[in-house]
Structure formats: C-alpha cells, structure tokens
Design an enzyme around this catalytic site. Structure first.
Site, PDB file in Angstrom:
ATOM      1  CG  HIS A 307      -1.928   0.937   1.160  1.00  0.00           C
ATOM      2  ND1 HIS A 307      -1.974   2.217   1.440  1.00  0.00           N
ATOM      3  CD2 HIS A 307      -3.230   0.782   0.455  1.00  0.00           C
ATOM      4  CE1 HIS A 307      -3.093   2.811   1.085  1.00  0.00           C
ATOM      5  NE2 HIS A 307      -4.046   1.850   0.648  1.00  0.00           N
ATOM      6  CG  ASP A 364      -8.375  -4.254  -2.930  1.00  0.00           C
ATOM      7  OD1 ASP A 364      -9.669  -4.008  -2.624  1.00  0.00           O
ATOM      8  OD2 ASP A 364      -7.453  -3.411  -3.442  1.00  0.00           O
TER       9      ASP A 364
END
Ligand code: CMC
Length: 428
Positions: A307, A364
């Site tokens: 991320h 996700d």
C-alpha cells in the site's frame, strides 16, 4: 512560534511556512515557490510526497495503521454504525441525529427512480462488457437525464444532487450485474434499508421468493463502510481534480469510477481472486508465487499486497480477514481459496523481501473472498468497492468545492527537444 522551512538554490535562501494538521502532520506550504524563485518547480511522480489539499474528512496514519472518518475509528464504525450513517458522517461532517437520518433515508428513497430510457443505454452494451466500464458510462449518462449544474453555494441544490446519486447509483450497479445475467431490471423496494435494497436489487429472481438474510446484510454493510473513504487515493484525487474544473458531481464521479477500475487500485480485489484461483489451479504452490513476486524480471505482483500509505498493516484488512472467516463459517461455506490466501499471507509476512519493503495484505486481499461467499460474481467486485466509496468521493468533491479550491493543474519539467525548424516532407 510557527515553523518554517528554508530552501537554498544557487546561494539564494527562501523561507516557506509549515502547515500543521490537527494530528500534528507537517506540510511545507510551497504555494509561493514559483513566484519567489522565478519559476522553480517541484517534481514528485506519483505524488508520493505531495499534499494536494487540506482536508477534514479522513485521517490515516500508515505507520500506526490508523484510519478514522471525521475522527471516528474505522473499527468502531464497522462494528456499530450502518452504511447510511457513515455516508452522512463523511459527507456532512457529523453523525446524523435520528431525525436527520430518517430524512436522509426518505429523501434517498424518493430519488431512487432511474429514467426508463437509461435501460436503452444499458441495452447497447454487450453482455461481456466489464461492469466498471458500464457503470462509469451509466453514471455519466445520468447527466443527460439530470441536466443543470449544481450551485455549490446553495445548500439545497448540493443536498439534492448528493441524495440523487446516492439513490440512483445502487440501481445502476444492480442493473449492470443483472444485464450480464439476462435478468429483468427493476427499481428495488423502497420499504427496505439501503443495503437490503441493494442486495435485493442484485439478487431477486422473477420466479423465486426473495429471502432476506441479516447475516448477508451485515457483512455487506461492513464491507461498504470499510471502503467508504480513504483520503487522497487515485480515484478520489481524480474526482477532486475533475471537479476542480467545475465539472458536475456526476461527471466527476464517473471519472473516479474509471480510476478505481485499475488493478493497482480498486481493481485489485478482482485481481486477487483471479490470482488465488490461478494458484489453486496450479496445484496450490504458494512458495512458487512468492518467488515470482520477488523476481524483478517477472512482472507478477502479489495482488492485495502493499500500500502506498500503510507501512505497518492495513486496519481494514484486519477487520475483513476476521469477517471473512466469520461469514464463511456462518454460511457454512468452505472455500479452498481462503486457505491459499492465508498460506500466502503467512509466508509473505515472514519473508525478508516483503518485510523489508513493508508489504502487508491490504483491504483487497480478503474482501473478494467475502463477496464470493455472498454470491457476487468476480467481475462485480470492483463495482462493490465503488458502491462503498461513493460517499467518500461525494464528501471529497463537496469539500473541494466548498473550500473554493483552484483548478488542479500540475506543472512539469520539459525534457523534450529544444526549438527546431520545421522541414517539409521533401526535406526530411
Ligand atoms: N508484490 C511484489 N512486490 C511489490 C508489491 C507486490 N504487491 N507491491 C510493492 N512491491 C515492491 C515493488 O516492486 C518495490 O520494490 P523495489 O523497491 O525493490 O523496487 C517496492 O515494493 C515498493 O513498491 P512501489 O510500487 O514503489 O510502491 P507504491 O507505493 O508505488 O505502490 C501499490 C503501492 C499498492 C500500487 C503496490 O504495492 C501494488 O502494486 N500492490 C498490488 C496491487 C494492490 O493490491 N493494489 C490495491 C491497493 S489497496 C486498495 C486501493 O488502493 O484501492
């Protein structure tokens, strides 16, 4: 005393103010940079170090794994709030009172009709079209049926536009899915709550009685809340920058949907399940795929890992992992892909490559496993993300317009040819 930063270029010193946020984040305010330095600019591809705005909506601390909407922790909201309350909170800044919530809900229901002619537009798409492309187009097409720009100085006009899109977007999302399955399109049931209605619009069959399921509603509600905002990510920045040209709300949202579609952003949820399926079909050898992800000559990336901001853990992933286990357990579903996901993540979390680069499972990584358990087709996963992110996009668009932010227009450093004289074809 207020802090300043000093920059020295060719022996000339320039001072810039430092802005401090309410969570003590510091930002060098370089608004005057080009003016005082006679045109010097900054370069920051991917905006890894650039703050594009001051915002009071979402706070996240990537080192500590903190995410808060308007000051409330994501953990508490996911446990105690419902999606509509969170939408109101993000957009208007405070949790709604019972009266405000009832009005918000009623106003959304009033607007949940989508013009019949929109069905003709949907009909024009091949069944094989990706739902994100269809959804982005339909959101844009809504403008034709709701013309007129929003006067952002009118609270009423702003409210009406917000309520309209919150109402119509789930209808468009459900229609997008139903079209792929050749199911009749309808407008849902206004007697139901927002999430219940969304579920019914997606799953009701003309020849079967629709069975409500609280467990499913709760799981969906939680997922939508966890996706509702994430400050200046790719799609949100897109919404803000498109809106900064004073393009309307629906046009800005349509652009945001397209930005979300990419596999490095929201499209990762579809890519994760496809990756896990591929690993399963290949015999479940997780080590092989970890090695592929580490190999710089191999374009393969571990989808759902890493991320831009979280460098410790993604708090949303933590909640979703637990929720995935609960939902699968409660629904009595055994999904071998969940075991592959857990295996992959435990190996990666111990591996030096991932540890060094601070790569952790992101939102996700596990969400697709829940969507799958709820019967949502893989290519609809990113649409589910968009449904969750809608209030965040709206809140950010509204904030940007109310703060009267200037049009977004980054600079560049030109690295092309210097001035050349044109040669006609015969001279070349
Ligand atoms: N698998 C393998 N290596 C990775 C991965 C990954 N998933 N993510 C980052 N790296 C490596 C990358 O190769 C680089 O290594 P090196 O320093 O040796 O060159 C280093 O880690 C830093 O990566 P980066 O690409 O510079 O980091 P970034 O902040 O630009 O990218 C990211 C963040 C999310 C795009 C990236 O981690 C990624 O592509 N992840 C997979 C896609 C994904 O899951 N996206 C969803 C993000 S969360 C939800 C959302 O935003 O919608």
């Amino acid at each position: 005393m207020s802090k300043t930063a000093t920059l020295e270029i060719d022996g000339n010193r320039y001072e810039f103010p430092i802005i401090e946020g309410t969570e003590n984040e510091l930002g060098i305010d370089i608004k005057a940079l080009r003016g005082v330095t006679n045109g010097v600019t900054t370069i920051d591809p991917g905006y890894k170090n650039t703050g594009s705005c001051e915002s009071a909506i979402t706070f996240l601390d990537g080192e500590k794994g903190i995410l808060r909407y308007r000051g409330y922790s994501i953990e508490e909201l996911a446990e105690k709030a419902d999606f509509l309350e969170v939408a109101y909170l993000l957009i208007f800044g405070e949790l709604p009172t019972a009266v405000q919530l009832e009005k918000f809900d009623k106003d959304i229901k009033e607007e949940s009709h989508v013009d019949e002619d929109m069905k003709k537009i949907l009909d024009g798409f091949p069944k094989s079209a990706h739902p994100m492309g269809v959804l982005s187009s339909l959101t844009s097409a809504l403008i034709a049926f709701n013309p007129g720009s929003v006067d952002v100085d009118s609270e009423e006009e702003m409210y009406n536009a917000i309520v309209k899109i919150l109402a119509k977007f789930p209808v468009l999302a459900a229609w997008t899915m139903r079209k792929r399955k050749s199911l009749p399109l309808d407008y849902g049931d206004s007697s139901l709550g927002y999430v219940e209605n969304l579920h019914k619009m997606m799953f009701a069959r003309p020849n079967k009685t629709y069975e409500p399921n609280k467990l499913v509603y709760d799981a969906l509600d939680k997922l939508l809340i966890l996706h509702a905002d994430h400050e200046q990510n790719c799609s949100t920045s897109t919404v803000r920058i498109v809106g900064s040209s004073h393009a309307g709300l629906f046009a800005s949202l349509s652009a945001g949907i397209s930005a979300l579609w990419g596999p490095l952003h929201g499209g990762a949820n579809q890519a994760v399940i496809e990756m896990l399926e591929a690993i399963k079909a290949d015999g479940g050898d997780t080590a092989k795929y970890i090695n592929k992800a580490k190999d710089k000559n191999d374009p393969f990336r571990l989808m759902g890992f890493g991320h831009r901001v979280y460098k410790n853990f993604d708090p949303r992933a933590k909640i979703i992992k637990k929720s995935a286990e609960e939902v699968l357990g409660d629904l009595g579903i055994e999904d071998p892909v969940l075991d592959i996901a857990k295996g992959l993540s435990s190996v990666a979390l111990e591996d030096e490559y991932f540890v060094q680069r601070k790569l952790y499972p992101n939102v996700d990584f596990y969400s697709g496993i829940i969507y799958r358990a709820l019967g949502i087709p893989t290519e609809m996963f990113t649409v589910m993300f968009a449904l969750g992110r809608l209030p965040g996009w709206i809140a950010q668009w509204r904030e940007m317009r109310l703060r009267k932010e200037p049009i977004g227009r980054p600079r560049q450093i030109y690295i092309g040819e210097n001035h050349r004289t044109f040669k006609t074809v015969s001279e070349r």
